[in-house]
Design a protein around this motif. Structure first.
Motif, PDB file in Angstrom:
ATOM      1  N   PHE B 206       0.831  -1.197   0.000  1.00 13.16           N
ATOM      2  CA  PHE B 206       0.000   0.000   0.000  1.00 13.16           C
ATOM      3  C   PHE B 206       0.872   1.256   0.000  1.00 13.16           C
ATOM      4  O   PHE B 206       0.597   2.199  -0.733  1.00 13.16           O
ATOM      5  CB  PHE B 206      -0.907  -0.017   1.234  1.00 13.16           C
ATOM      6  N   SER B 207       1.933   1.202   0.805  1.00  8.66           N
ATOM      7  CA  SER B 207       2.841   2.349   0.879  1.00  8.66           C
ATOM      8  C   SER B 207       3.490   2.602  -0.476  1.00  8.66           C
ATOM      9  O   SER B 207       3.583   3.740  -0.929  1.00  8.66           O
ATOM     10  CB  SER B 207       3.930   2.101   1.910  1.00  8.66           C
ATOM     11  N   ILE B 208       3.927   1.498  -1.117  1.00  6.53           N
ATOM     12  CA  ILE B 208       4.568   1.652  -2.427  1.00  6.53           C
ATOM     13  C   ILE B 208       3.561   2.226  -3.424  1.00  6.53           C
ATOM     14  O   ILE B 208       3.876   3.135  -4.194  1.00  6.53           O
ATOM     15  CB  ILE B 208       5.113   0.293  -2.937  1.00  6.53           C
ATOM     16  N   TYR B 209       2.337   1.735  -3.332  1.00  3.45           N
ATOM     17  CA  TYR B 209       1.294   2.226  -4.224  1.00  3.45           C
ATOM     18  C   TYR B 209       1.092   3.732  -4.026  1.00  3.45           C
ATOM     19  O   TYR B 209       1.072   4.511  -4.977  1.00  3.45           O
ATOM     20  CB  TYR B 209       0.004   1.455  -3.933  1.00  3.45           C
ATOM     21  N   GLN B 210       0.963   4.086  -2.716  1.00  3.67           N
ATOM     22  CA  GLN B 210       0.777   5.501  -2.390  1.00  3.67           C
ATOM     23  C   GLN B 210       1.953   6.327  -2.873  1.00  3.67           C
ATOM     24  O   GLN B 210       1.797   7.398  -3.434  1.00  3.67           O
ATOM     25  CB  GLN B 210       0.642   5.670  -0.866  1.00  3.67           C
ATOM     26  N   TYR B 211       3.124   5.760  -2.627  1.00  2.63           N
ATOM     27  CA  TYR B 211       4.357   6.461  -2.992  1.00  2.63           C
ATOM     28  C   TYR B 211       4.404   6.684  -4.499  1.00  2.63           C
ATOM     29  O   TYR B 211       4.687   7.781  -4.971  1.00  2.63           O
ATOM     30  CB  TYR B 211       5.552   5.639  -2.540  1.00  2.63           C
ATOM     31  N   ASN B 212       4.084   5.618  -5.253  1.00  2.17           N
ATOM     32  CA  ASN B 212       4.092   5.741  -6.707  1.00  2.17           C
ATOM     33  C   ASN B 212       3.083   6.771  -7.191  1.00  2.17           C
ATOM     34  O   ASN B 212       3.356   7.537  -8.101  1.00  2.17           O
ATOM     35  CB  ASN B 212       3.785   4.386  -7.353  1.00  2.17           C
ATOM     36  N   LYS B 213       1.928   6.736  -6.526  1.00  2.00           N
ATOM     37  CA  LYS B 213       0.879   7.687  -6.911  1.00  2.00           C
ATOM     38  C   LYS B 213       1.374   9.116  -6.704  1.00  2.00           C
ATOM     39  O   LYS B 213       1.246   9.967  -7.586  1.00  2.00           O
ATOM     40  CB  LYS B 213      -0.383   7.429  -6.084  1.00  2.00           C
ATOM     41  N   ALA B 214       1.964   9.316  -5.514  1.00  2.00           N
ATOM     42  CA  ALA B 214       2.503  10.648  -5.199  1.00  2.00           C
ATOM     43  C   ALA B 214       3.604  11.022  -6.178  1.00  2.00           C
ATOM     44  O   ALA B 214       3.701  12.163  -6.627  1.00  2.00           O
ATOM     45  CB  ALA B 214       3.046  10.666  -3.773  1.00  2.00           C
ATOM     46  N   GLN B 215       4.400   9.991  -6.524  1.00  2.00           N
ATOM     47  CA  GLN B 215       5.516  10.216  -7.450  1.00  2.00           C
ATOM     48  C   GLN B 215       4.994  10.651  -8.820  1.00  2.00           C
ATOM     49  O   GLN B 215       5.527  11.558  -9.440  1.00  2.00           O
ATOM     50  CB  GLN B 215       6.303   8.906  -7.576  1.00  2.00           C
ATOM     51  N   ILE B 216       3.934   9.975  -9.258  1.00  2.00           N
ATOM     52  CA  ILE B 216       3.352  10.299 -10.571  1.00  2.00           C
ATOM     53  C   ILE B 216       2.834  11.737 -10.569  1.00  2.00           C
ATOM     54  O   ILE B 216       3.075  12.504 -11.495  1.00  2.00           O
ATOM     55  CB  ILE B 216       2.225   9.297 -10.932  1.00  2.00           C
ATOM     56  N   VAL B 217       2.173  12.094  -9.462  1.00  2.00           N
ATOM     57  CA  VAL B 217       1.663  13.461  -9.348  1.00  2.00           C
ATOM     58  C   VAL B 217       2.824  14.446  -9.402  1.00  2.00           C
ATOM     59  O   VAL B 217       2.788  15.438 -10.131  1.00  2.00           O
ATOM     60  CB  VAL B 217       0.860  13.625  -8.033  1.00  2.00           C
ATOM     61  N   ALA B 218       3.886  14.115  -8.634  1.00  2.00           N
ATOM     62  CA  ALA B 218       5.059  15.001  -8.599  1.00  2.00           C
ATOM     63  C   ALA B 218       5.697  15.093  -9.984  1.00  2.00           C
ATOM     64  O   ALA B 218       6.089  16.177 -10.426  1.00  2.00           O
ATOM     65  CB  ALA B 218       6.075  14.492  -7.593  1.00  2.00           C
ATOM     66  N   ASP B 219       5.786  13.938 -10.673  1.00  2.00           N
ATOM     67  CA  ASP B 219       6.363  13.927 -12.017  1.00  2.00           C
ATOM     68  C   ASP B 219       5.557  14.806 -12.953  1.00  2.00           C
ATOM     69  O   ASP B 219       6.118  15.596 -13.708  1.00  2.00           O
ATOM     70  CB  ASP B 219       6.386  12.493 -12.571  1.00  2.00           C
ATOM     71  N   ASN B 220       4.240  14.643 -12.871  1.00  2.00           N
ATOM     72  CA  ASN B 220       3.379  15.463 -13.727  1.00  2.00           C
ATOM     73  C   ASN B 220       3.588  16.937 -13.456  1.00  2.00           C
ATOM     74  O   ASN B 220       3.717  17.731 -14.380  1.00  2.00           O
ATOM     75  CB  ASN B 220       1.907  15.101 -13.487  1.00  2.00           C
ATOM     76  N   ASP B 221       3.641  17.257 -12.144  1.00  2.00           N
ATOM     77  CA  ASP B 221       3.866  18.655 -11.765  1.00  2.00           C
ATOM     78  C   ASP B 221       5.164  19.165 -12.358  1.00  2.00           C
ATOM     79  O   ASP B 221       5.239  20.266 -12.887  1.00  2.00           O
ATOM     80  CB  ASP B 221       3.915  18.793 -10.231  1.00  2.00           C
ATOM     81  N   ARG B 222       6.186  18.280 -12.250  1.00  2.00           N
ATOM     82  CA  ARG B 222       7.507  18.695 -12.719  1.00  2.00           C
ATOM     83  C   ARG B 222       7.480  18.907 -14.238  1.00  2.00           C
ATOM     84  O   ARG B 222       8.028  19.881 -14.741  1.00  2.00           O
ATOM     85  CB  ARG B 222       8.541  17.639 -12.366  1.00  2.00           C
ATOM     86  N   ILE B 223       6.811  17.981 -14.939  1.00  2.00           N
ATOM     87  CA  ILE B 223       6.750  18.093 -16.406  1.00  2.00           C
ATOM     88  C   ILE B 223       6.027  19.376 -16.795  1.00  2.00           C
ATOM     89  O   ILE B 223       6.486  20.123 -17.657  1.00  2.00           O
ATOM     90  CB  ILE B 223       6.055  16.851 -17.012  1.00  2.00           C
ATOM     91  N   ILE B 224       4.918  19.635 -16.105  1.00  2.00           N
ATOM     92  CA  ILE B 224       4.163  20.861 -16.395  1.00  2.00           C
ATOM     93  C   ILE B 224       5.035  22.083 -16.160  1.00  2.00           C
ATOM     94  O   ILE B 224       5.101  22.999 -16.980  1.00  2.00           O
ATOM     95  CB  ILE B 224       2.879  20.923 -15.525  1.00  2.00           C
ATOM     96  N   PHE B 225       5.756  22.028 -15.014  1.00  2.00           N
ATOM     97  CA  PHE B 225       6.622  23.149 -14.667  1.00  2.00           C
ATOM     98  C   PHE B 225       7.709  23.347 -15.720  1.00  2.00           C
ATOM     99  O   PHE B 225       7.977  24.457 -16.153  1.00  2.00           O
ATOM    100  CB  PHE B 225       7.244  22.900 -13.292  1.00  2.00           C
ATOM    101  N   GLN B 226       8.312  22.197 -16.136  1.00  2.00           N
ATOM    102  CA  GLN B 226       9.373  22.279 -17.137  1.00  2.00           C
ATOM    103  C   GLN B 226       8.848  22.854 -18.443  1.00  2.00           C
ATOM    104  O   GLN B 226       9.513  23.669 -19.072  1.00  2.00           O
ATOM    105  CB  GLN B 226       9.944  20.890 -17.409  1.00  2.00           C
TER     106      GLN B 226
END
Lengths: 155, 479
Positions: B206-226
């Protein structure tokens, strides 16, 4: 004036120059400069490329050969409305009976691309309009001198 | 969702490690329990063997007794043969029992006692047989004391056998119970550990799932920012290009009317100068002078907008000492005219276009000569060294990881006030009146533009009447 005319007459038949220039001020300055060395009627003016081509092809109102004689050289501005300098140059060099007339590009531009292209298209010279009237007189004198005395022109 | 804590990669790691440890511990416990079960199974089997052997032993003694009796009553030799055979049997059983109970001191003593009692009985048997063979009967051999001895001997053997059985039975009971305990505990332990492992595993998952989800959100944010950043940079590049284009076109188109002003005022002067009255001619001269200055400004602006727009193929390694020496040769007359003394140090190679660097140093040297002290011959030195990290750090446009050359152009001229050190690089900025020093103030701004385009910086240091130093930082050529 008389002596000048006499001297010109005595050496060579003065050359006929056609200037294509849309700017009224430049036209006036060029005519004034040529007046120093040539009789008035030896320089005629048209206001753009379209008029230039009509003149050369003797389309009305340029069908009076006496009033609009065939030029020995053409001074051609590049930036003109309607038919621009480059289009007019291309057309002149396409027409069998016009392509022997030397075309001198006479423009404000000093752009390297413009120089390259127009020479490739068959222009004979590229002159950037000088900054002062004094300079302009020197240039028109040189043009007149070179094309009427130094070189031989086709008939 | 807003306040939900985002699982860190550290938590996930800890969960995974705990799961792994639990699995290892669980396996160890299971293995140990299995070992115990095997041990108790063997022990139980061992006990039943001892019991069996003891019973066999007891039976064989009874059998011997029976055979002896049969023999002395009937005189049949067959009983005697049977007796001899069962005697060997008893010895073998005793030895077997002794070997089986090597680990048990009490049983060893019991067996030793049993062996003694059996031997005592055997001696009586032998004596009885010997007497019977001699006399043909047992008359005179038997007496009441012997009969009671025989009875005693039996009950003692029986007691010892019972004792041995008791001890073994107790052991059997105890070991059997342990075996049962262990067998019962095994599924419980394994189950508990499995449950624990599964729980922790689920938490980890569950933690890994949550972590990945958060990671995907962060990645998206980063891509948008870039992407945003890229857009901004593109916009900036575009507006810079537009600005330069504007400067070019503006200065180019501005020349048209200016040329006419100059030309017509020339004409006016030439043809009507004698007709102008009063201040007329002065005004006309002013018009001409202003036009000339404006032309100079426009051509400088054009030059500035073109500066640094060198084609990539012209960029290569440039030997500064060679470029500067050549340039100095070209302007030798002007230098001699001013009695200027120019010294060159050891200068590096840098990246860029030769024409540009030539312009840079020509601007700086002519600047130094122009602003020399009226009563002193100009002295200019150009030296180079490696720039210190402290200096590089002062300029945010420079990269700290890179090495830079520090090229100094120093003179003994009139210098300038510190506070103008930046202003002198701005376009059309001048520190002196036009009357005192000619020029539009374009040279240093072109110089700065070229240096910055090549990844460097330029700054000036000076004090009034103490000369000026122009410092240029340019990156080392990397291979």
């Amino acid at each position: 004036m008389f002596i000048q005319d006499f001297m010109l007459m005595s050496f060579e038949k003065p050359i006929q120059i056609l200037v294509a220039e849309d700017d009224e001020d430049d036209k006036l300055l060029i005519l004034k400069a040529f007046e120093r060395t040539l009789p008035k009627e030896k320089v005629t003016c048209v206001e753009d490329g379209e008029a230039l081509l009509k003149y050369l092809k003797r389309v009305a109102p340029y069908n009076d050969l006496l009033k609009y004689p065939r030029p020995d050289i053409i001074l051609l501005d590049l930036n003109m409305p309607r038919v621009g300098g480059k289009e007019a140059l291309a057309e002149i060099k396409r027409c069998e009976d016009l392509k022997s007339i030397p075309v001198i590009i006479f423009t404000t531009s000093s752009n390297l691309d413009d120089i390259q292209i127009t020479y490739k298209m068959g222009s004979s010279s590229f002159i950037t309009k000088p900054g002062s009237f004094e300079e302009l007189v020197r240039v028109t004198e040189e043009i007149e001198n070179y094309w009427s005395k130094t070189v031989l022109l086709p008939d | 969702m807003a306040k939900k804590e985002k699982p860190s990669i550290r938590q996930v790691k800890i969960y995974s490690i705990v799961t792994l440890i639990l699995i290892v511990v669980g396996s160890a416990i299971s293995y140990w329990t299995a070992g115990r079960i095997e041990f108790y199974t063997n022990a139980v089997m061992h006990t039943s063997e001892v019991l069996q052997r003891t019973n066999e032993l007891y039976s064989s003694i009874l059998e011997r007794e029976t055979n002896i009796r049969g023999y002395v009553i009937t005189g049949n030799e067959q009983f005697l043969t049977n007796y001899r055979q069962s005697k060997i049997n008893a010895d073998v059983l005793l030895t077997q029992l002794q070997n089986l109970t090597l680990d048990n001191g009490v049983q060893q003593n019991n067996i030793e006692e049993l062996r003694g009692l059996i031997n005592a009985r055997v001696r009586t048997f032998e004596a009885t047989i010997a007497y019977f063979k001699e006399h043909g009967n047992l008359e005179g051999f038997l007496d009441p004391s012997k009969a009671s001895n025989a009875l005693n001997g039996y009950s003692m053997i029986k007691n010892v056998v019972l004792r041995i059985n008791d001890v073994e039975n107790n052991l059997f009971q105890e070991r059997n119970q342990n075996l049962i305990n262990n067998i019962n505990a095994l599924p419980f332990i394994v189950g508990l550990i499995s449950l624990f492992s599964i729980t922790i595993g689920l938490v980890t998952f569950f933690s890994i799932y949550q972590y990945n989800k958060a990671q995907i959100v962060a990645d998206n944010d980063r891509i948008i920012f870039q992407e945003k950043l890229k857009d901004q940079i593109n916009l900036l590049d575009e507006s810079n290009k537009e600005l330069e284009q504007f400067a070019y076109i503006a200065s180019h188109d501005l020349q048209e009317p200016l040329r006419k002003i100059t030309s017509f005022s020339d004409l006016l002067k030439e043809q009507y100068a004698d007709k102008l009255e009063g201040d007329g001619e002065l005004y006309l001269n002013r018009i001409t002078a202003a036009s000339i200055r404006m032309r100079r400004l426009i051509t400088d602006l054009l030059e500035y907008s073109r500066a640094g727009k060198i084609e990539n193929e012209q960029i290569k390694e440039v030997k500064l000492s060679k470029i500067i020496s050549e340039m100095l040769e070209d302007v030798e007359v002007a230098i001699q005219d001013k009695s200027a003394k120019i010294t060159l140090g050891n200068l590096p190679k840098v990246y860029g276009a030769e024409t540009e660097y030539r312009q840079v140093f020509q601007n700086l040297i002519s600047n130094s000569i122009k602003f020399s002290k009226p009563d002193t011959d100009p002295e200019i030195s150009i030296t180079a060294e490696e720039a210190g990290l402290d200096l590089v750090k002062k300029f945010p446009t420079l990269t700290r990881e890179k090495k830079y050359h520090l090229i100094k152009v120093s003179d003994n001229g009139i210098g300038f006030n510190k506070e103008y050190a930046d202003r002198i690089f701005s376009i059309f900025q001048r520190l002196h009146g036009k009357k005192d020093y000619e020029g539009t103030g374009i040279g240093l701004s072109i110089t700065r533009k070229i240096i910055e385009k090549n990844g460097g910086v330029i700054f000036a240091e000076s004090n009034p009447s103490e000369g000026a130093t122009f410092n240029i930082l340019l990156p080392f050529i990397t291979t």
